[in-house]
Design an enzyme around this catalytic site. Structure first.
Site, PDB file in Angstrom:
ATOM      1  N   HIS A 209      31.805  35.176  50.563  1.00  0.00           N
ATOM      2  CA  HIS A 209      31.374  34.859  49.384  1.00  0.00           C
ATOM      3  C   HIS A 209      30.524  33.207  49.184  1.00  0.00           C
ATOM      4  O   HIS A 209      29.475  33.118  48.092  1.00  0.00           O
ATOM      5  CB  HIS A 209      32.454  34.659  48.360  1.00  0.00           C
ATOM      6  CG  HIS A 209      33.713  35.625  49.095  1.00  0.00           C
ATOM      7  ND1 HIS A 209      34.461  36.214  48.557  1.00  0.00           N
ATOM      8  CD2 HIS A 209      33.081  37.309  47.847  1.00  0.00           C
ATOM      9  CE1 HIS A 209      35.483  37.528  48.692  1.00  0.00           C
ATOM     10  NE2 HIS A 209      34.310  38.546  47.503  1.00  0.00           N
TER      11      HIS A 209
ATOM     12  N   ASP B 206      29.283  45.417  52.477  1.00  0.00           N
ATOM     13  CA  ASP B 206      29.850  47.008  51.747  1.00  0.00           C
ATOM     14  C   ASP B 206      28.430  47.819  51.441  1.00  0.00           C
ATOM     15  O   ASP B 206      27.469  47.181  50.789  1.00  0.00           O
ATOM     16  CB  ASP B 206      29.658  46.517  50.846  1.00  0.00           C
ATOM     17  CG  ASP B 206      31.049  45.487  50.375  1.00  0.00           C
ATOM     18  OD1 ASP B 206      31.768  46.322  51.269  1.00  0.00           O
ATOM     19  OD2 ASP B 206      31.943  44.739  50.469  1.00  0.00           O
TER      20      ASP B 206
ATOM     21  N   SER C  82      36.799  39.212  54.371  1.00  0.00           N
ATOM     22  CA  SER C  82      36.719  40.869  54.093  1.00  0.00           C
ATOM     23  C   SER C  82      38.504  40.198  53.005  1.00  0.00           C
ATOM     24  O   SER C  82      39.002  39.309  53.904  1.00  0.00           O
ATOM     25  CB  SER C  82      37.157  41.947  54.477  1.00  0.00           C
ATOM     26  OG  SER C  82      37.552  42.476  53.410  1.00  0.00           O
TER      27      SER C  82
HETATM   28  O1  PAF Z   1      32.782  44.062  46.596  1.00  0.00           O
HETATM   29  C1  PAF Z   1      33.078  43.770  45.499  1.00  0.00           C
HETATM   30  O2  PAF Z   1      34.126  42.367  45.573  1.00  0.00           O
HETATM   31  C2  PAF Z   1      33.630  44.450  44.441  1.00  0.00           C
HETATM   32  O3  PAF Z   1      33.118  46.042  44.808  1.00  0.00           O
HETATM   33  C3  PAF Z   1      32.071  44.264  42.848  1.00  0.00           C
HETATM   34  C4  PAF Z   1      31.097  44.035  43.261  1.00  0.00           C
HETATM   35  C5  PAF Z   1      32.877  43.276  42.873  1.00  0.00           C
HETATM   36  C6  PAF Z   1      32.576  44.940  41.983  1.00  0.00           C
HETATM   37  O4  PAF Z   1      34.466  45.318  41.840  1.00  0.00           O
END
Ligand code: PAF
Length: 282
Positions: free
Chosen positions: A36, A150, A185
């Site tokens: 993130h 993802d 993750s």
């Molecule tokens: O990848 C994620 O964390 C989730 O699928 C998202 C895109 C925030 C939607 O809830």
């Protein structure tokens, strides 16, 4: 700069009202990690205003999945966001996002949502796209950043933005891995030390497959599969080598880019990973 934490749509609207310049959004379900952080850093290089959303979306979890044990670490999420100069963290409640309860009208992912992850998790991508659509409406970004880890989600969100004319640019950010190669993750926190060692099989299999790319699709599949089969701790869900936009299995002899994707259970944790391979079709 201080990072502001808001919980309601009204607060969000108020906080965005005086901002100017390009807005970037990073959507998360919380439990932020360096993957993130990388999304935020990439956003920060371009955008004037960065919004991080933290929302654990019940709509994308089946009843037998890990919604109840998903890690909730809002204080740490805000702290990480502050380190990265995020302007706003929007962390709404379920009632704030779905004030009328479960939405009757949803975004349907279509056939691309029925394969790979969608085959194992029916309805998952309808839940993802519905909340992403709502969060795009609420945050009104110019750019939205999603991780390549993802890959199917990223593809579907890009298709939704194109097919339904969302005024947003969807940007893909490469997967961040730990020093051993494990894709980061929020679910890695469920892994025991022993699980972690077994989990490395996934990225090893992808690398073994990618190394055979010049020899064509079947060689890639065989090499990746051999690595997975050699580790009894891996409960393989799928290994697929698919075309990057239609997600259909590529026949041997195909040349060009393809997505090698894997999903497997390690201990009590379901993990996914992928790599893009450039098939030589030799
Ligand atoms: O990848 C994620 O964390 C989730 O699928 C998202 C895109 C925030 C939607 O809830």
């Amino acid at each position: 700069m201080t990072t502001r934490l808001v919980h309601t749509r009204d607060e969000l609207r108020g906080a965005m009202a005086n901002r100017s310049g390009e807005v970037g959004v990073v959507m998360t379900m919380g439990a932020l990690h360096d993957g993130h952080r990388e999304l935020i850093k990439v956003a920060r290089r371009r955008c004037d205003v960065i919004v991080v959303t933290v929302f654990l979306n019940p709509l994308q979890f089946a009843p037998n999945e890990d919604l109840s044990r998903y890690p909730k670490t809002l204080d740490a999420d805000v702290a990480l966001s502050a380190e990265e100069d995020v302007d706003l963290v929007f962390a709404p409640s379920v009632e704030e996002v779905y004030p009328a309860g479960e939405p009757q009208v949803r975004v349907h992912a279509g056939p691309l949502g029925d394969v790979l992850e969608g085959a194992s998790r029916p309805g998952h991508f309808d839940g993802v796209l519905t909340v992403v659509a709502k969060l795009l409406h609420l945050t009104s970004p110019d750019v939205a950043y999603f991780g390549q880890k993802d890959a199917q989600q990223l593809l579907l969100i890009s298709r939704m933005a194109d097919d339904l004319n969302f005024p947003v640019e969807v940007v893909s950010v490469p997967t961040v891995r730990d020093a051993d190669g494990l894709a980061l993750s929020s679910r890695n926190g469920y892994l025991t030390e022993a699980d972690h060692v077994v989990a490395l099989t996934l990225s090893r299999a992808l690398r073994a497959g990618a190394e055979r790319a010049a020899d064509g699709a079947d060689a890639v599949r065989r090499a990746a599969r051999a690595v997975l089969d050699a580790e009894p701790g891996v409960g393989l869900d799928y290994l697929a080598l698919v075309e990057t936009s239609g997600l259909t299995e590529v026949p041997d002899g195909t040349t060009g880019p393809a997505l090698l994707a894997v999903a497997a259970r390690v201990g009590t944790t379901r993990l996914i990973d992928n790599a893009t391979v450039d098939l030589g079709g030799r």
